[in-house]
Design a protein around this motif. Structure first.
Motif, PDB file in Angstrom:
ATOM      1  N   GLY A 178       0.810  -1.209   0.000  1.00  0.00           N
ATOM      2  CA  GLY A 178       0.000   0.000   0.000  1.00  0.00           C
ATOM      3  C   GLY A 178       0.842   1.258   0.000  1.00  0.00           C
ATOM      4  N   LEU A 179       1.925   1.271   0.786  1.00  0.00           N
ATOM      5  CA  LEU A 179       2.802   2.444   0.849  1.00  0.00           C
ATOM      6  C   LEU A 179       3.506   2.685  -0.480  1.00  0.00           C
ATOM      7  CD1 LEU A 179       4.393   1.887   4.381  1.00  0.00           C
ATOM      8  CD2 LEU A 179       2.824   3.721   3.728  1.00  0.00           C
ATOM      9  N   SER A 184       4.667   9.360  -5.476  1.00  0.00           N
ATOM     10  CA  SER A 184       5.743  10.212  -4.966  1.00  0.00           C
ATOM     11  C   SER A 184       5.486  11.689  -5.277  1.00  0.00           C
ATOM     12  CB  SER A 184       7.080   9.775  -5.558  1.00  0.00           C
ATOM     13  OG  SER A 184       7.048   9.833  -6.979  1.00  0.00           O
ATOM     14  N   ASP A 185       4.739  11.966  -6.362  1.00  0.00           N
ATOM     15  CA  ASP A 185       4.416  13.356  -6.709  1.00  0.00           C
ATOM     16  C   ASP A 185       3.589  14.021  -5.619  1.00  0.00           C
ATOM     17  OD1 ASP A 185       5.753  13.008  -9.087  1.00  0.00           O
ATOM     18  OD2 ASP A 185       3.949  12.521 -10.238  1.00  0.00           O
ATOM     19  N   THR A 199       2.703  15.251   9.562  1.00  0.00           N
ATOM     20  CA  THR A 199       1.536  15.727   8.805  1.00  0.00           C
ATOM     21  C   THR A 199       1.405  14.984   7.485  1.00  0.00           C
ATOM     22  OG1 THR A 199       1.797  17.927   9.780  1.00  0.00           O
ATOM     23  CG2 THR A 199       0.413  17.752   7.816  1.00  0.00           C
ATOM     24  N   LEU A 200       2.548  14.748   6.825  1.00  0.00           N
ATOM     25  CA  LEU A 200       2.554  14.014   5.557  1.00  0.00           C
ATOM     26  C   LEU A 200       1.987  12.608   5.739  1.00  0.00           C
ATOM     27  CD1 LEU A 200       3.461  13.782   2.560  1.00  0.00           C
ATOM     28  CD2 LEU A 200       5.682  13.013   3.426  1.00  0.00           C
ATOM     29  N   SER A 203      -1.997  12.968   7.058  1.00  0.00           N
ATOM     30  CA  SER A 203      -2.978  13.611   6.173  1.00  0.00           C
ATOM     31  C   SER A 203      -2.908  13.140   4.727  1.00  0.00           C
ATOM     32  CB  SER A 203      -2.786  15.136   6.200  1.00  0.00           C
ATOM     33  OG  SER A 203      -2.929  15.637   7.514  1.00  0.00           O
ATOM     34  N   ILE A 204      -1.774  12.584   4.312  1.00  0.00           N
ATOM     35  CA  ILE A 204      -1.624  12.172   2.913  1.00  0.00           C
ATOM     36  C   ILE A 204      -1.527  10.655   2.783  1.00  0.00           C
ATOM     37  CG2 ILE A 204      -0.241  12.389   0.817  1.00  0.00           C
ATOM     38  CD1 ILE A 204      -1.572  14.988   1.632  1.00  0.00           C
ATOM     39  N   ILE A 205      -0.541  10.080   3.470  1.00  0.00           N
ATOM     40  CA  ILE A 205      -0.264   8.653   3.273  1.00  0.00           C
ATOM     41  C   ILE A 205      -1.342   7.772   3.882  1.00  0.00           C
ATOM     42  CG2 ILE A 205       1.364   6.808   3.806  1.00  0.00           C
ATOM     43  CD1 ILE A 205       3.595   8.843   3.654  1.00  0.00           C
TER      44      ILE A 205
END
Length: 292
Positions: A178-179, A184-185, A199-200, A203-205
């Motif tokens: 999944g990761l 990467s963009d 936060t990355l 909130s994103i991953i």
């Protein structure tokens, strides 16, 4: 009906047909039979079978051993689900970086998964009984000096440790897949906007790997409820029945105590509990995926 349609249907029957036959022979029909047996009085040996209605189910709710088994199984499921998913995700995040030995470490953590649980149980039984006390005496650690498998307060954590050691690599691989599917963009854009590592990740991953989380939580719940091998080979349900899972108790009732109908009633209740947890978990996790 065209020739192509007939060919497609024949191919479908050729591939799906054998699986459907096996499903009905070894899963569906035995499941229906177990429901019927749960309303009967049969020891699994005699030819005489008597219909007793709800007697077996009424006896279940008065059985303190069954209540103790359900309590242990729920605690076991909760501990393994948390450990598998928290540690598996952290391990996947750590091994998704540019470590030089990441391929070796991935293999090392996944390797215990390919070992049979019965073999793992007997192996760790020897380690805990004989090697832990010696290690505790050598290092002066009182916690390791006792035989964990003979103490009710320690045996639960012994079986949790062995379970997580064996299966952690499997969930790590799912989270790792999944990761690696996260673009990467997106991560670079978030970093440019000033997002820190925490936060990355939060909130994103994490929202992007929710399908992996759904799969891992579902599998860990099912595997936790179906636990049998380690209970049999590591603790034999002891000490004093404190590590007896529902699956192991059903096996004991059916094939050791000759209470086949009573065990069938337990199996039906077990199926309903597992179905309730599984459906609820999948529904909640899928809703989170849609919201994300």
């Amino acid at each position: 009906m065209g020739k192509n349609v007939i060919q497609r249907r024949l191919v479908y029957v050729a591939f799906v047909g054998p699986m459907l036959v096996l499903f009905f022979m070894f899963i569906f029909i035995p499941f229906i039979r177990s429901i019927l047996y749960s309303f009967q009085d049969w020891d699994g040996i005699r030819s005489e079978i008597h219909w007793v209605g709800w007697k077996n189910y009424i006896g279940l709710f008065k059985d303190s051993n069954f209540a103790r088994t359900i309590t242990f199984t729920l605690k076991y499921v909760a501990a393994t689900v948390i450990a598998y998913n928290v540690l598996g995700l952290l391990l996947a995040v750590a091994l998704n970086t540019g470590l030089k030995m990441r391929n070796f470490l991935r293999t090392a953590f996944f390797l215990p998964t390919v070992m049979g649980l019965v073999v793992v149980g007997f192996l760790w039984n020897f380690i805990i009984k004989h090697m832990f006390p010696q290690l505790g005496q050598f290092m002066g650690i009182d916690l390791l000096k006792d035989n964990w498998l003979s103490l009710p307060s320690h045996s639960f954590w012994a079986i949790i440790i062995v379970t997580v050691w064996h299966g952690l690599g499997y969930y790590m691989i799912i989270y790792l897949a999944g990761l690696q599917g996260v673009s990467s963009d997106l991560k670079e854009a978030a970093e440019i906007d000033g997002a820190g590592k925490l936060t990355l990740f939060w909130s994103i991953i994490l929202p992007l790997i929710r399908p992996s989380i759904t799969i891992c939580v579902f599998l860990s719940i099912v595997h936790g409820f179906k636990s049998f091998d380690l209970n049999y080979s590591l603790t034999m349900g002891g000490p004093y029945g404190t590590t007896e899972s529902i699956s192991y108790q059903i096996y004991q009732d059916a094939f050791s105590s000759d209470l086949f109908s009573y065990a069938s009633a337990k199996a039906v209740i077990f199926f309903l509990i597992l179905a309730l947890f599984s459906v609820t978990q999948v529904a909640l996790m899928k809703r989170k995926e849609v919201e994300a």
